[in-house]
Enzyme design. Sequence first.
Site, PDB file in Angstrom:
ATOM      1  N   LYS A 126     -17.722   1.423  37.854  1.00  0.00           N
ATOM      2  CA  LYS A 126     -19.093   0.955  38.044  1.00  0.00           C
ATOM      3  C   LYS A 126     -19.138  -0.261  38.976  1.00  0.00           C
ATOM      4  CE  LYS A 126     -21.789   3.625  35.383  1.00  0.00           C
ATOM      5  NZ  LYS A 126     -22.393   3.215  34.102  1.00  0.00           N
ATOM      6  N   ARG A 183     -16.654   7.183  28.735  1.00  0.00           N
ATOM      7  CA  ARG A 183     -16.913   8.138  29.815  1.00  0.00           C
ATOM      8  C   ARG A 183     -16.080   7.708  31.022  1.00  0.00           C
ATOM      9  NH1 ARG A 183     -20.924   9.109  33.904  1.00  0.00           N
ATOM     10  NH2 ARG A 183     -21.525  11.314  33.971  1.00  0.00           N
TER      11      ARG A 183
END
Length: 286
Positions: A222, A256
């Site tokens: 991210k 995830r």
Amino acid sequence: MGLRLGARTVADTDLLVMAIVNRTPDSFYDGGETFGLQAAIDKATRAVDEGADIVDIGGVKAGPGEEVTVQMEIDRVGPVVVALRERHPAIVISVDTYRADVAREVIALGCDLVNEAWGGADPQIASVVAETGAALVCSHAGGLPPRTDPDRPQYDDVVADVINTCTSLADKAVAAGVRRDGILIDPCHDFGKNTFHSLEITRRLDELVATGWPVLVALSNKDFVGESLDVGLYDRLPGTLAATVYSAMKGAQVFRAHNVVETRQALDMVSVIRGDRPPKNARRAL
């Protein structure tokens, strides 16, 4: 509260890897590598072999991009669900969608978990999940509409906002008939947040865990990792793994991830250190 995903009952000490398979031409990380049907099926199958507990299949890029109709999304993810279910009957299959109509179709094809990452943008999605007995992720996106990027988001207390939003959605899902043991909450790092918000959520993740709902985190590669270390997209794995281990120690249960092997090993090491499982091959000085 316990957690049951498909045929799997999840123990409190379990740390689950949710592998990402994007059947999109414009994903931020893989750039369309698994847009082809066979490529997506192969990656999903390989993820199971690499130790994934859940395979999360997506057909729409999270950020802005080309329009994808409901039928297009179904056509992208549905065949992957079917193929994976045939090859791995026991694996937990998740579909990353915010649309109730898509959720209904893919659950009928074998999906166990609806990974709804946009804060309940479609109010019918909980009812669809309830009707089918599937499981649901309740998430925090800061009130943003699907597929939009944040613009200077502000919170008095971002963690309090996340907790309020996620627990409210979870309570509404239970009221709609979703199984209490089929709900996870996800603070959604980067969604509706800047890097400081995502770091604050990570630091205080134990407060989300204290709500009693199982916590899923989507940390993989991210922007908050990249900005924290000032590294590019393909140099974020070490930072991602650090955030993964930290989150596991704070009590998160589902992770995830793009990099299944590395994430599996990091989480297994956490489990061994905590004493939840023995070393796989202890020989030194024995």
